[in-house]
Write a protein that holds these residues in place. Structure first.
Motif, PDB file in Angstrom:
ATOM      1  N   LEU A  10       1.246  69.540  42.150  1.00 48.42           N
ATOM      2  CA  LEU A  10       0.799  69.000  43.436  1.00 48.42           C
ATOM      3  C   LEU A  10       1.963  68.337  44.148  1.00 48.42           C
ATOM      4  CD1 LEU A  10      -2.589  67.282  42.462  1.00 48.42           C
ATOM      5  CD2 LEU A  10      -2.284  69.453  43.679  1.00 48.42           C
ATOM      6  N   THR A  11       2.089  68.623  45.450  1.00 45.02           N
ATOM      7  CA  THR A  11       3.033  67.920  46.318  1.00 45.02           C
ATOM      8  C   THR A  11       2.263  67.535  47.576  1.00 45.02           C
ATOM      9  OG1 THR A  11       3.799  69.822  47.627  1.00 45.02           O
ATOM     10  CG2 THR A  11       4.836  69.483  45.471  1.00 45.02           C
ATOM     11  N   PRO A  12       2.838  66.748  48.450  1.00 49.27           N
ATOM     12  CA  PRO A  12       2.121  66.396  49.688  1.00 49.27           C
ATOM     13  C   PRO A  12       1.769  67.598  50.563  1.00 49.27           C
ATOM     14  CG  PRO A  12       3.917  64.872  49.304  1.00 49.27           C
ATOM     15  CD  PRO A  12       4.075  65.965  48.283  1.00 49.27           C
ATOM     16  N   THR A  13       2.463  68.724  50.367  1.00 44.27           N
ATOM     17  CA  THR A  13       2.217  69.893  51.239  1.00 44.27           C
ATOM     18  C   THR A  13       1.786  71.145  50.488  1.00 44.27           C
ATOM     19  OG1 THR A  13       4.558  70.511  51.142  1.00 44.27           O
ATOM     20  CG2 THR A  13       3.854  69.089  52.969  1.00 44.27           C
ATOM     21  N   SER A  14       1.585  71.058  49.178  1.00 43.65           N
ATOM     22  CA  SER A  14       1.227  72.273  48.446  1.00 43.65           C
ATOM     23  C   SER A  14       0.478  71.936  47.168  1.00 43.65           C
ATOM     24  CB  SER A  14       2.474  73.097  48.111  1.00 43.65           C
ATOM     25  OG  SER A  14       3.285  72.399  47.185  1.00 43.65           O
ATOM     26  N   ALA A  15      -0.283  72.922  46.711  1.00 38.87           N
ATOM     27  CA  ALA A  15      -0.948  72.862  45.414  1.00 38.87           C
ATOM     28  C   ALA A  15      -0.772  74.218  44.760  1.00 38.87           C
ATOM     29  CB  ALA A  15      -2.423  72.525  45.577  1.00 38.87           C
ATOM     30  N   GLU A  16      -0.328  74.233  43.485  1.00 36.90           N
ATOM     31  CA  GLU A  16      -0.050  75.491  42.801  1.00 36.90           C
ATOM     32  C   GLU A  16      -0.657  75.475  41.409  1.00 36.90           C
ATOM     33  OE1 GLU A  16       3.733  78.438  41.775  1.00 36.90           O
ATOM     34  OE2 GLU A  16       4.061  76.284  42.061  1.00 36.90           O
ATOM     35  N   VAL A  17      -1.257  76.608  41.056  1.00 38.21           N
ATOM     36  CA  VAL A  17      -1.768  76.826  39.709  1.00 38.21           C
ATOM     37  C   VAL A  17      -1.038  78.043  39.169  1.00 38.21           C
ATOM     38  CG1 VAL A  17      -3.780  77.295  38.278  1.00 38.21           C
ATOM     39  CG2 VAL A  17      -4.019  75.878  40.336  1.00 38.21           C
ATOM     40  N   ALA A  18      -0.257  77.855  38.101  1.00 35.93           N
ATOM     41  CA  ALA A  18       0.548  78.938  37.540  1.00 35.93           C
ATOM     42  C   ALA A  18       0.252  79.062  36.050  1.00 35.93           C
ATOM     43  CB  ALA A  18       2.035  78.669  37.770  1.00 35.93           C
ATOM     44  N   GLY A  33      -5.069  75.499  58.931  1.00 39.50           N
ATOM     45  CA  GLY A  33      -3.748  76.017  59.228  1.00 39.50           C
ATOM     46  C   GLY A  33      -2.868  76.222  58.012  1.00 39.50           C
ATOM     47  N   ALA A  34      -3.446  76.233  56.819  1.00 40.27           N
ATOM     48  CA  ALA A  34      -2.671  76.421  55.592  1.00 40.27           C
ATOM     49  C   ALA A  34      -2.591  77.901  55.223  1.00 40.27           C
ATOM     50  CB  ALA A  34      -3.293  75.624  54.449  1.00 40.27           C
ATOM     51  N   THR A  35      -1.745  78.214  54.255  1.00 39.23           N
ATOM     52  CA  THR A  35      -1.509  79.588  53.815  1.00 39.23           C
ATOM     53  C   THR A  35      -1.717  79.687  52.312  1.00 39.23           C
ATOM     54  OG1 THR A  35       0.157  79.862  55.549  1.00 39.23           O
ATOM     55  CG2 THR A  35       0.146  81.493  53.780  1.00 39.23           C
ATOM     56  N   VAL A  36      -2.379  80.764  51.891  1.00 35.55           N
ATOM     57  CA  VAL A  36      -2.580  81.038  50.473  1.00 35.55           C
ATOM     58  C   VAL A  36      -1.555  82.078  50.041  1.00 35.55           C
ATOM     59  CG1 VAL A  36      -4.161  81.906  48.718  1.00 35.55           C
ATOM     60  CG2 VAL A  36      -5.023  80.484  50.574  1.00 35.55           C
ATOM     61  N   VAL A  37      -0.791  81.764  48.992  1.00 35.14           N
ATOM     62  CA  VAL A  37       0.250  82.673  48.491  1.00 35.14           C
ATOM     63  C   VAL A  37      -0.055  82.996  47.043  1.00 35.14           C
ATOM     64  CG1 VAL A  37       2.711  82.996  48.082  1.00 35.14           C
ATOM     65  CG2 VAL A  37       1.938  81.632  50.038  1.00 35.14           C
ATOM     66  N   THR A  81       1.369  85.172  43.721  1.00 33.36           N
ATOM     67  CA  THR A  81       2.615  85.767  43.245  1.00 33.36           C
ATOM     68  C   THR A  81       2.462  86.212  41.801  1.00 33.36           C
ATOM     69  OG1 THR A  81       3.842  84.232  44.674  1.00 33.36           O
ATOM     70  CG2 THR A  81       5.096  85.404  42.976  1.00 33.36           C
ATOM     71  N   ALA A  82       2.762  87.475  41.557  1.00 28.88           N
ATOM     72  CA  ALA A  82       2.803  87.991  40.185  1.00 28.88           C
ATOM     73  C   ALA A  82       4.184  87.703  39.612  1.00 28.88           C
ATOM     74  CB  ALA A  82       2.503  89.486  40.185  1.00 28.88           C
ATOM     75  N   ARG A  83       4.230  87.065  38.438  1.00 32.25           N
ATOM     76  CA  ARG A  83       5.506  86.695  37.842  1.00 32.25           C
ATOM     77  C   ARG A  83       5.659  87.380  36.489  1.00 32.25           C
ATOM     78  NH1 ARG A  83       5.695  80.249  38.147  1.00 32.25           N
ATOM     79  NH2 ARG A  83       4.283  80.574  36.380  1.00 32.25           N
ATOM     80  N   GLU A  84       6.821  87.243  35.910  1.00 36.99           N
ATOM     81  CA  GLU A  84       7.073  87.798  34.578  1.00 36.99           C
ATOM     82  C   GLU A  84       7.434  86.680  33.622  1.00 36.99           C
ATOM     83  OE1 GLU A  84       6.626  90.657  33.319  1.00 36.99           O
ATOM     84  OE2 GLU A  84       6.054  91.707  35.145  1.00 36.99           O
ATOM     85  N   PRO A  85       6.545  86.232  32.776  1.00 39.33           N
ATOM     86  CA  PRO A  85       5.142  86.621  32.756  1.00 39.33           C
ATOM     87  C   PRO A  85       4.331  85.682  33.636  1.00 39.33           C
ATOM     88  CG  PRO A  85       5.582  85.279  30.851  1.00 39.33           C
ATOM     89  CD  PRO A  85       6.878  85.367  31.622  1.00 39.33           C
ATOM     90  N   GLY A  86       3.118  86.077  33.923  1.00 42.01           N
ATOM     91  CA  GLY A  86       2.179  85.155  34.554  1.00 42.01           C
ATOM     92  C   GLY A  86       1.848  85.463  36.003  1.00 42.01           C
ATOM     93  N   PHE A  87       1.159  84.472  36.579  1.00 40.64           N
ATOM     94  CA  PHE A  87       0.630  84.616  37.936  1.00 40.64           C
ATOM     95  C   PHE A  87       0.580  83.229  38.566  1.00 40.64           C
ATOM     96  CE2 PHE A  87      -2.851  84.835  41.021  1.00 40.64           C
ATOM     97  CZ  PHE A  87      -2.531  85.984  41.737  1.00 40.64           C
ATOM     98  N   SER A  88       0.794  83.179  39.877  1.00 40.53           N
ATOM     99  CA  SER A  88       0.782  81.895  40.576  1.00 40.53           C
ATOM    100  C   SER A  88      -0.128  81.992  41.808  1.00 40.53           C
ATOM    101  CB  SER A  88       2.203  81.524  41.014  1.00 40.53           C
ATOM    102  OG  SER A  88       2.194  80.449  41.933  1.00 40.53           O
ATOM    103  N   LEU A  89      -0.949  80.963  41.952  1.00 44.26           N
ATOM    104  CA  LEU A  89      -1.777  80.799  43.158  1.00 44.26           C
ATOM    105  C   LEU A  89      -1.332  79.512  43.829  1.00 44.26           C
ATOM    106  CD1 LEU A  89      -4.210  81.362  45.027  1.00 44.26           C
ATOM    107  CD2 LEU A  89      -5.622  80.087  43.398  1.00 44.26           C
ATOM    108  N   LYS A  90      -0.892  79.614  45.066  1.00 41.81           N
ATOM    109  CA  LYS A  90      -0.352  78.459  45.755  1.00 41.81           C
ATOM    110  C   LYS A  90      -0.888  78.364  47.173  1.00 41.81           C
ATOM    111  CE  LYS A  90       4.132  76.199  46.598  1.00 41.81           C
ATOM    112  NZ  LYS A  90       5.609  76.331  46.465  1.00 41.81           N
TER     113      LYS A  90
END
Length: 373
Positions: free
Chosen positions: A318-326, A354-358, A360-369
């Motif tokens: 978590l940051t003031p401008t983003s949330a990520e689950v990896a 006004g936010a954006t969902v990103v 990303t497929a990673r090696e290994p894993g996956f990220s939702l941000k």
């Protein structure tokens, strides 16, 4: 928009509208009186019969057009143009007969001809007919011997036609406004249904995933570790009660979704799936305006990790401008990553602020941000 069947009689105040319209036939008493004074001649009886037939055709045409228009539909002329032309032609002919029989008092019929023309013919055709009728009648008052110039008949004929045209436009505009309101209400209801379906999916999707994982774990532990299996079953009861409470809150139109609460739920869900959790210790840096969005991000991300990833670890940042689950698993399948209901709902929530969902497929894993500007 619902409408009264075509063959149904008008109800309520609309039932008595014909009285207001037909009461103006009172002004035909003038040519009728003039004809009655000549009752000792053929012209007098022609005038009486002609005036009565004129009034009867006018009333019949008005009632037919009125009763054949379903309530709540636009004010339209007769859909049968030939019938409308026939009615107007008959009224003009009867008006001429009355004028020929009783003289200038018969010009009162011109006003009624103008009215019946406006409700029987389309405006583009009705206005020329009205102009001809008004001009001819006024001209007759000037040219016919024994008649006196009557500017009032010209004015009255045109004003009557204009009044009917204006009333029809007002009725149609009001109906259009009502139709727009009903359409807006329908769209609002549809949006609310979609929102509720989306929220219910997110709530139950997460809760049922955790319940399923814990049930599988408890089943495996029954013979190996009965005490832990009993603890997992106890958690199952608690989780099912929480899910029921969430559904009730959603049905009531509100839900208590908090960022710390979702972090706590995520820890429980990941532990139940035997996935090592790396979660932030504090949410103090996250602005209040995006806390709910980030909470939904964590719920959707962790649910997908537990359901699809087969990961060993999961990290929430978590940051003031983003949330990520990896995670370090193999990630969701392509359809879940791109077009799943949960991600679709998250994108809708993000777009609202006004936010954006990103993803990303990673090696290994996956990220939702989710990133806010």
């Amino acid at each position: 928009m619902s409408a009264t069947p075509v063959d149904a009689k008008p109800a309520g105040p609309r039932r008595w509208g014909w009285v207001f319209a037909l009461v103006w036939l009172f002004y035909l008493l003038n040519p009728l009186e003039a004809a009655w004074e000549k009752r000792d001649s053929l012209a007098g009886w022609v005038g009486v019969v002609g005036t009565l037939l004129f009034a009867l055709v006018y009333a019949g045409a008005f009632m037919m057009l009125r009763w054949n228009r379903p309530e709540g539909t636009p004010f339209r002329v007769s859909p049968n143009r030939s019938l409308g032309l026939s009615v107007v032609a008959v009224e003009i002919a009867l008006g001429v007969v009355v004028c020929a029989a009783v003289g200038q008092p018969g010009t009162a019929t011109a006003v009624y001809v103008a009215v019946i023309t406006m409700i029987s013919l389309p405006a583009l055709l009705a206005w020329p007919v009205v102009m001809v009728v008004a001009g001819t009648t006024y001209g007759a008052t000037i040219l016919v011997d024994g008649w006196t110039k009557d500017t009032g008949i010209l004015f009255g004929t045109l004003v009557a036609a204009l009044a009917i045209w204006g009333i029809s436009q007002a009725i149609n505009r009001n109906i259009e406004v009502l139709a727009v309101r009903e359409e807006n209400a329908r769209l609002a209801l549809e949006d609310e249904r979609n929102r509720f379906a989306r929220d219910l999916h997110d709530i139950l999707g997460h809760s049922l995933t955790v319940i399923t994982v814990k049930a599988e774990l408890a089943q495996k532990l029954f013979d190996v570790d009965p005490e832990r299996a009993r603890a997992e079953v106890t958690d199952l009861e608690r989780l099912s009660r929480d899910a029921l409470a969430d559904v009730r809150r959603a049905v009531e139109g509100y839900r208590e979704l908090t960022l710390p609460g979702e972090l706590a739920r995520a820890r429980v869900a990941l532990e139940a799936a035997e996935i090592e959790a790396h979660l932030p210790n504090s949410t103090d840096d996250v602005p209040s305006s995006v806390r709910e969005l980030f909470a939904w991000t964590i719920r959707e991300g962790v649910t997908n990790v537990v359901r699809h990833s087969r990961a060993r670890t999961c990290t929430v940042t978590l940051t003031p401008t983003s949330a990520e689950v990896a995670d370090d698993g193999h990630g969701p399948d392509e359809s879940a990553a791109v077009g799943g209901n949960g991600l679709r709902g998250l994108r809708e929530r993000a777009a609202a602020v006004g936010a954006t969902v990103v993803t990303t497929a990673r090696e290994p894993g996956f990220s939702l941000k989710v990133v806010v500007p």
